[in-house]
Enzyme design. Structure first.
Site, PDB file in Angstrom:
ATOM      1  NE  ARG A  15      50.709  58.484  17.099  1.00 30.69           N
ATOM      2  CZ  ARG A  15      49.911  58.173  16.086  1.00 30.69           C
ATOM      3  NH1 ARG A  15      49.811  58.978  15.042  1.00 30.69           N
ATOM      4  NH2 ARG A  15      49.196  57.069  16.113  1.00 30.69           N
ATOM      5  CG  ASN A 171      38.533  48.924   8.792  1.00 29.73           C
ATOM      6  OD1 ASN A 171      37.360  48.867   9.117  1.00 29.73           O
ATOM      7  ND2 ASN A 171      39.512  48.375   9.501  1.00 29.73           N
ATOM      8  CG  ASN A 229      45.984  58.410  16.783  1.00 29.58           C
ATOM      9  OD1 ASN A 229      45.833  57.405  17.474  1.00 29.58           O
ATOM     10  ND2 ASN A 229      45.507  58.509  15.559  1.00 29.58           N
ATOM     11  CE1 TYR A 368      33.007  84.224  51.639  1.00 33.19           C
ATOM     12  CE2 TYR A 368      33.354  84.740  53.964  1.00 33.19           C
ATOM     13  CZ  TYR A 368      33.163  83.820  52.952  1.00 33.19           C
ATOM     14  OH  TYR A 368      33.119  82.476  53.254  1.00 33.19           O
ATOM     15  CG  ASN A 388      32.971  82.425  57.157  1.00 30.84           C
ATOM     16  OD1 ASN A 388      33.912  83.207  57.023  1.00 30.84           O
ATOM     17  ND2 ASN A 388      32.759  81.417  56.333  1.00 30.84           N
TER      18      ASN A 388
HETATM   19  C1  UD1 Z   1      43.186  50.033  12.627  1.00 25.89           C
HETATM   20  C2  UD1 Z   1      42.730  49.115  11.503  1.00 25.89           C
HETATM   21  C3  UD1 Z   1      42.652  49.922  10.214  1.00 25.89           C
HETATM   22  C4  UD1 Z   1      41.734  51.101  10.388  1.00 25.89           C
HETATM   23  C5  UD1 Z   1      42.162  51.936  11.584  1.00 25.89           C
HETATM   24  C6  UD1 Z   1      41.140  52.988  11.876  1.00 25.89           C
HETATM   25  C7  UD1 Z   1      43.577  46.937  12.097  1.00 25.89           C
HETATM   26  C8  UD1 Z   1      44.610  45.897  11.818  1.00 25.89           C
HETATM   27  N1  UD1 Z   1      43.657  48.038  11.377  1.00 25.89           N
HETATM   28  O1  UD1 Z   1      44.489  50.429  12.306  1.00 25.89           O
HETATM   29  O2  UD1 Z   1      42.208  49.105   9.152  1.00 25.89           O
HETATM   30  O3  UD1 Z   1      41.728  51.881   9.209  1.00 25.89           O
HETATM   31  O4  UD1 Z   1      42.283  51.119  12.755  1.00 25.89           O
HETATM   32  O5  UD1 Z   1      41.655  53.854  12.836  1.00 25.89           O
HETATM   33  O6  UD1 Z   1      42.685  46.695  12.882  1.00 25.89           O
HETATM   34  N2  UD1 Z   1      44.201  48.170  20.094  1.00 25.89           N
HETATM   35  C9  UD1 Z   1      44.205  47.312  21.166  1.00 25.89           C
HETATM   36  N3  UD1 Z   1      45.151  46.330  21.222  1.00 25.89           N
HETATM   37  C10 UD1 Z   1      46.093  46.180  20.276  1.00 25.89           C
HETATM   38  C11 UD1 Z   1      46.099  47.071  19.183  1.00 25.89           C
HETATM   39  C12 UD1 Z   1      45.138  48.056  19.114  1.00 25.89           C
HETATM   40  O7  UD1 Z   1      43.354  47.411  22.050  1.00 25.89           O
HETATM   41  O8  UD1 Z   1      46.910  45.265  20.420  1.00 25.89           O
HETATM   42  C13 UD1 Z   1      43.177  49.218  20.029  1.00 25.89           C
HETATM   43  C14 UD1 Z   1      43.774  50.603  20.150  1.00 25.89           C
HETATM   44  O9  UD1 Z   1      43.694  51.047  21.508  1.00 25.89           O
HETATM   45  C15 UD1 Z   1      42.863  51.448  19.267  1.00 25.89           C
HETATM   46  C16 UD1 Z   1      42.365  50.460  18.229  1.00 25.89           C
HETATM   47  O10 UD1 Z   1      42.581  49.173  18.751  1.00 25.89           O
HETATM   48  O11 UD1 Z   1      41.756  51.927  19.962  1.00 25.89           O
HETATM   49  C17 UD1 Z   1      43.018  50.613  16.873  1.00 25.89           C
HETATM   50  O12 UD1 Z   1      44.401  50.466  17.048  1.00 25.89           O
HETATM   51  P1  UD1 Z   1      45.432  51.248  16.160  1.00 25.89           P
HETATM   52  O13 UD1 Z   1      46.791  50.838  16.481  1.00 25.89           O
HETATM   53  O14 UD1 Z   1      45.097  52.694  16.160  1.00 25.89           O
HETATM   54  O15 UD1 Z   1      45.043  50.617  14.719  1.00 25.89           O
HETATM   55  P2  UD1 Z   1      45.571  51.089  13.345  1.00 25.89           P
HETATM   56  O16 UD1 Z   1      46.863  50.419  13.096  1.00 25.89           O
HETATM   57  O17 UD1 Z   1      45.490  52.538  13.216  1.00 25.89           O
HETATM   58 CA    CA Z   2      44.638  54.270  14.642  1.00 24.01          CA
END
Ligand code: UD1
Ligand code: CA
Length: 458
Positions: A15, A171, A229, A368, A388
């Site tokens: 995004r 969370n 995001n 300058y 220069n």
């Molecule tokens: C996650 C939480 C959710 C919380 C929210 C807060 C889970 C299942 N859910 O949701 O409860 O409210 O964050 O923003 O954890 N990432 C990886 N590898 C992956 C997936 C994600 O490294 O396979 C990293 C992403 O880069 C990011 C973070 O984990 O920094 C969270 O991932 P994102 O997809 O934003 O989680 P949400 O579904 O929003």
């Molecule tokens: Ca997220």
């Protein structure tokens, strides 16, 4: 107990609509990921692992270029199968006896104080979970509690029943727990849910089922838990961060004419009664002495400015050292490797590059000065140019103490003007000018009394 930090940063960040990986986008001049690494380093972690995926090589390359105050270990998550799967990539590198803290590469403003409280909540084998009450909780995982308040689990938005969607405690994703227990719980995660992902959040229900206390902690400021995001969220967090820095500076005694129109992209050290007008941008490492005044619209990068110096409106200053009681601008450009001594005056539409200017000297208008050493008490007239560059090489100009240079003079370097010399206006100086004497090159002036102005033909 040793602290091991894992930063999850494998998400795609589509995004942002960018060729640059999300975590490399800058906030206050520093990438999102570096903000998180710095917060981790401030906690004195024994180890920092970054889980990377999409665009990972670019992320590693850029981060390798930064000064390694705290080295990070890179762990690849080739396929993004969820936050639980992401943490699972890092856990084998962590000793069972460590305490683990999970951070996020796209949540840049998490504060060290909040994280310390989260770690305290995980003491003695308990589970620390950072949660927040939001007016609009949509999109986040919801915290499930028993009637006695005990946390029993987290349900993701996409898996939640209508009555669970009404829960406003969310969370944040930040958590702290002992490594041995985390390893046990993560190994048991499944992906039978609405998104077909291994949810890290499912470890909470496992911990609760084992009778482990889930201690929730709230962030000191809401912006600490906000993720990036898209570019609108990035801009919002930039403002939050700048606002926080502006408040800190004002409470430390700096006058900001308008804290909403001030940007610090780096660090500033300052003396007493510094005053900064609107739309000033400070970048890199900046030192401002007592009573320094900076006019509106200035951009200053990596500079030290001495006591009582006034930088007037719309100056651009980079990699320069400026002495005490100097006056710069308006509309002056001070380029890298410049040193201005005390009481120097640099006026409008003047460019100074890689030059030393001695105490009390003045370059007031339209000049300058490049690759030049100027002594003390020198007056450089309007429109003076140091030539220069010969098209291939740069050469130095030396102007000794007490020289007076007439307006519209060109000094063809390499060339030296001796102490106390005067150069007549309009001189093109190609050989050294001796000390104490007048030197000038000037075509003879003539007047033709027989000359008539042309008139238009009928
Ligand atoms: C996650 C939480 C959710 C919380 C929210 C807060 C889970 C299942 N859910 O949701 O409860 O409210 O964050 O923003 O954890 N990432 C990886 N590898 C992956 C997936 C994600 O490294 O396979 C990293 C992403 O880069 C990011 C973070 O984990 O920094 C969270 O991932 P994102 O997809 O934003 O989680 P949400 O579904 O929003
Ligand atoms: Ca997220």
């Amino acid at each position: 107990m040793a602290l091991s930090i894992v930063i999850l940063a494998a998400g795609q960040g589509t995004r942002m609509r960018s060729a640059v990986p999300k975590v490399l986008h800058p906030l206050a001049g520093k990438s999102l990921l570096e903000h998180v690494i710095d917060a981790a380093a401030a906690l004195g972690a024994g180890q920092i692992q970054v889980v990377y995926g999409h665009g990972g090589e670019q992320v590693r390359r850029q981060l390798a270029a930064r000064p390694a105050e705290h080295p990070v270990t890179w762990v690849e998550q080739a396929q993004q199968w969820g936050t639980g799967h992401a943490l699972a990539q890092a856990l084998p590198g962590i000793a069972d006896t460590d305490r683990v803290l999970v951070l996020y590469g796209d949540v840049p403003l998490i504060g060290a104080d909040t994280l310390r409280r989260l770690l305290d909540a995980a003491a003695g084998g308990q589970f620390g979970l950072l949660t927040a009450e939001l007016a609009d909780p949509s999109g986040y995982g919801r915290i499930l509690r028993e009637s006695d308040g005990r946390v029993t689990g987290i349900v993701e938005q996409k898996d939640a029943r209508p009555e669970q969607l009404a829960i406003r405690e969310i969370n944040t994703g930040f958590m702290a727990a002992d490594a041995a227990a985390l390893k046990r719980w993560v190994a048991r995660l499944g992906n039978d849910n609405a998104q077909g992902e291994y949810y890290l959040t499912d470890v909470i229900a496992q911990a609760a089922a084992e009778g482990i206390a889930i201690n929730t902690v709230a962030p000191a400021e809401l912006f600490e838990i906000m993720g990036v995001n898209n570019r609108a969220q990035l801009a919002e967090l930039e403002r939050d961060y700048q606002c926080q820095q502006a408040q800190r500076l004002m409470h430390a005694g700096v006058t900001l004419r308008d804290p909403a129109r001030f940007d610090l992209r780096g660090r500033v050290e300052h003396g007493q009664d510094v005053s900064i007008d609107v739309n000033v941008i400070l970048e890199g490492e900046i030192t401002l002495g007592d009573r320094v005044s900076i006019g509106p619209g200035c951009v200053i990068r990596n500079a030290a400015i001495g006591d009582d110096t006034i930088i007037q409106a719309h100056c651009v200053i980079e990699d320069a050292i400026i002495g005490r009681n100097a006056r710069i601008g308006p509309f002056a450009r001070i380029r890298p490797e410049t040193q201005l001594a005390n009481d120097v005056r640099i006026g409008n539409f003047v460019e100074i590059k890689k030059s030393d200017i001695g105490a009390g000297s003045k370059v007031n208008h339209l000049s300058y000065i490049g690759d030049t050493t100027i002594g003390a008490r020198v007056n450089v007239g309007a429109g003076t140019i140091t030539c220069n560059y010969d098209g291939a090489n740069k050469h130095r100009t030396v102007i000794e103490d007490d020289v007076f240079i007439g307006s519209d003079t060109q000094l063809v370097a390499p060339v030296t003007v001796g102490a106390g010399a005067t150069l007549g206006a309009g001189t093109t100086l190609t050989r050294n000018a001796p000390a104490g004497a007048l030197t000038l090159s000037r075509s003879k002036q003539e007047t033709r009394s027989d000359w008539k102005r042309p008139v238009k033909k009928k």
